[in-house]
Each structure stands twice: as structure tokens, then as C-alpha cells.
Write a protein that holds these residues in place. Structure first.
Motif: not given
Length: 411
Positions: A404, A400, A397, A110-111
Motif C-alpha cells: 500500500s 499489505v 498485514r 486484502p491487497l
């Protein structure tokens, strides 16, 4: 249970698995041809998170007879050279995704997807000894347990960074390091002295599950100290540091079977009374620290550190080698670039207090671009989970998104 499985349960990261050479100068990193041509996302791209991202299979020569597999990703249609995030695993024989035990997903997928959506390339790679995602391990003991294992991990990470720097897709002046658990220590060691490892100075460092304390302190917490913390937090209702038979019995209610079986024999006898052999002063109560603590110290064997019962020679060798190097708190203040530290409040592998101390050390060194986030309810793999009976899981999330946004701001 294999050594890797045992250590993964102790730390995934060391924080859990087993972690990590030769003497002399660093071996040159040779970029080998990709094992497959660059491919956009597969047939299930619309559902697996890789849509719009090119996934290029690569092979990296780590030297000492090991060529590892990896994956370089970047946004489809991207022009020019891109900043890149090189992902550094937690301890143990982790694959390029840092696949979590028990089918709980992965740390890095996911990263990597989020970073690529922000215009970054990413490089993930299998650690030495790992031949495929799963992870699948080689049968070669020399590669699974090399001499000076943590030193070898540092050199392998440096080789991966040099490989990224040579990629035609990558801007070598914009290499970011993202480490989890053991990887935070690796990233800090490399960023503190890039010339020693023959790598470009990193453009930024992201630390998740920060190794801010010496390994002996961390493993003492993981193996012994957490048990006392649990007795204080979940058993001692009136917070007087002692357990009555009622408190002991009530504390066992609702605990997982393995937890109850660990505590019951040191707290209660067969009649539901405080165990006389633990209650040394015969006051009808168990002092958590002085009495239960003495029993647990003996049972866990922590006093024999690093030769703790159940730790085999490769693990002890790893502990001894890692202990020769600075922690994040000691190394990262020597790095002047941007730093992001993330830690779970419930992390009993790398406690949040140590991450705060590491951030304070970075600030004291004069670094103006540093940030720390402590996430309530999250543990070592950056997911929301109970403190004393944590389950592995992919990063929340929120985590993440924070990574981001930070990458986007430093692009």
C-alpha cells in the motif's frame, strides 16, 4: 486428488496449483458489458473490508472461446481516471481472489482493498477455466488445459491489461502489475516486452514470491531438496551432516504424522536402529546427502524430471511451456520502471535467495527505482508459518501495508 489440487499442494502459486495460444498474432481483447451494474459494498460492507469501495462486475473476452468474469474496484466518489493495479495469480486454476486451499482466505482481496483505499482502481479476474469464486472450474478440458498453457496465461493476462486500459475509470498510462508466484514471472515477461503483448508499458511492477530461478531448480527444491534441508535443519543436532539413530528418533518427535511417515522408513528399522539399507557404508550413521539423499532421490523420482511420478500430462505440458520463457531474474532487468519485490524468508517454493538475485539483476541493469523486502518467518503465501510444514494464509498485514505504501508513493 485432482491435478489442480496436486499442483496447488506442490507450489499455490508456481507455487502451487497447475498454472497456466494459439499460434499467430495476439487476439484483440474485447471488453464486454458488465454482468451487473456497479455496486458499492454489500450489506456486510462495514465488516468485510469493502466499505467505501465500488465493486463493478466485469466480463473479459480472452478469446479461444472463453469469456472470464472479473471485478473492477475503485474508491466510491472517485473523480477522473485512476491508476489501476492488475493482479496476476499464482499457478493453477485460481479464481479472481486467489482463494487459498483449506479455507485459509485469499491472497488478492486484502491487497485490492488496501490499494483502493490509496486511490487506486484494481482489476481481479478468474483464470481461464474458472467459472466462479471457490474456485469453480469448467468441465471443458480444452479450457482447463489449453495448448501451450503458460503462453495462454500470458496472453490472457495481456487481455486483462488491455481491458483495464479501456475502462473509463482507468488512466492507461498508470497500469501497475501485481504478481504472486507464477504471476511474478508473467508480470516480468509482459513488462520486459509490452509491445509484443500489445499492452501499455506498466507504470510499476510488484512481485510477491519471486520466480527468480528456472522451474527445474524450483521444483527440484520443492519435491526433493526441501527434504534434505529439513533433515539438516531439524534432525542433525551437531550439524555434522550425519544422523545417528538417536538424532533420527529425536528428529521425528513432534513432526506431523505425514512427515514422520515419510522419513522413518528411510532412517530407522523396526528396532530403532539406523536402517541398514540406507547406511551403505555400515558406520551406524546415515549421511544426509550421500545416503538419505540417494534414497529420497529415488523415492521422489526427481531424476525423471519433468516426468516425475504423479505429474500428469497437463502438468508436464505446463512445465515444458513455462521453461521456454525467461525467469524474473532474466526478464525484469529489461524493464526500466519501478519494481517492488517481496519474499518470505521461509519460502520453499520460491526461495528468498533467488529473489535477492533477481533484485541484484534489476540493479545491475541500471534501474534506480527498485526495492526488495525479505520477511522473517514468512513463507510462500506471505504469511508467518513454519518453514517445513507451512500452512496457507492471507498476506500478513505488514506485507499489505508495504504494498500500500509503495503504491501510494508511485501514484
Amino acid at each position: 486428488m485432482t491435478t489442480t489440487q496436486k499442483f496447488r499442494k506442490v507450489t499455490v502459486a508456481v507455487g502451487a496449483a497447475a498454472v497456466l495460444a494459439s499460434s499467430g498474432a495476439l487476439a484483440a481483447s474485447a471488453a464486454l458489458p458488465a454482468s451487473a451494474t456497479a455496486q458499492p459494498t454489500g450489506a456486510n460492507a462495514e465488516s468485510d473490508g469493502w466499505q467505501g469501495i465500488v465493486r463493478e462486475k466485469v466480463r473479459i473476452d480472452f478469446g479461444q472461446g472463453w469469456v472470464t468474469e472479473g471485478e473492477l474496484t475503485y474508491p466510491k466518489g472517485a473523480q477522473g481516471k485512476l491508476p489501476v493495479v492488475v493482479m496476476l495469480h499464482g499457478s493453477g486454476h485460481n479464481d479472481m481472489n486467489q482463494t487459498l486451499p483449506d479455507g485459509k482466505g485469499s491472497t488478492f482481496v486484502p491487497l485490492a482493498q488496501a490499494a483502493s483505499r490509496e486511490g487506486f482502481a484494481t482489476l481481479r479476474f478468474n483464470k481461464r477455466g474458472v467459472t466462479g469464486v471457490g474456485p469453480v472450474e469448467t468441465k471443458d478440458p480444452a479450457q482447463l488445459n489449453p495448448k501451450n498453457p503458460y503462453t495462454r496465461i500470458q496472453k490472457d493476462a495481456a487481455a486483462a491489461i488491455r481491458f483495464a486500459a479501456k475502462s473509463p475509470k482507468v488512466d492507461a498510462s498508470k497500469i501497475f502489475l501485481l504478481g504472486h508466484s507464477e504471476g511474478t514471472n508473467v508480470a516480468a515477461n509482459l513488462a520486459a516486452d509490452p509491445k509484443r503483448y500489445d499492452i501499455p508499458k506498466p507504470a510499476g511492477v510488484v512481485e510477491m514470491g519471486v520466480v527468480g530461478l528456472e522451474l527445474k531448480q524450483l521444483l527440484t527444491l520443492q519435491i526433493f531438496g526441501r527434504l534434505l534441508l529439513q533433515l539438516h535443519d531439524e534432525f542433525d543436532v551437531n550439524a555434522d551432516g550425519q544422523l545417528t539413530a538417536r538424532e533420527a528418533k529425536d528428529g521425528l518427535v513432534g513432526q506431523p504424522k505425514e512427515v514422520a511417515e515419510q522419513f522413518r522408513p528411510i532412517l530407522l528399522d523396526g528396532k530403532g536402529k539406523v536402517l541398514a539399507s540406507t547406511d551403505k557404508n555400515r558406520d551406524g550413521k546415515v549421511s544426509i546427502d550421500a545416503e538419505a539423499g540417494a534414497v529420497l532421490r529415488k523415492v521422489t523420482g526427481i531424476g525423471s524430471y519433468p516426468n516425475v511420478p504423479g505429474f500428469d500430462k497437463p502438468l508436464v505440458d505446463y512445465i515444458n511451456d513455462l521453461s521456454r520463457f525467461p525467469t524474473v531474474s532474466e526478464a525484469l532487468p529489461k524493464y526500466s520502471g519501478p519494481v517492488l519485490m517481496l519474499n518470505g524468508e521461509n519460502d520453499l517454493q520460491t526461495p528468498a535467495r533467488a529473489a535477492l538475485a533477481a533484485d541484484a539483476a534489476v540493479a545491475k541493469a541500471g534501474n534506480k527505482d527498485h526495492k526488495i523486502v525479505i520477511y522473517p518467518g514468512m513463507a510462500h503465501t506471505m504469511n508467518t508459518t513454519p518453514k517445513f510444514t507451512p500452512e496457507f494464509g492471507e498476506p500478513d498485514r505488514k506485507v499489505v501495508n508495504d504494498v500500500s505504501k509503495w503504491l501510494k508513493a508511485h501514484r
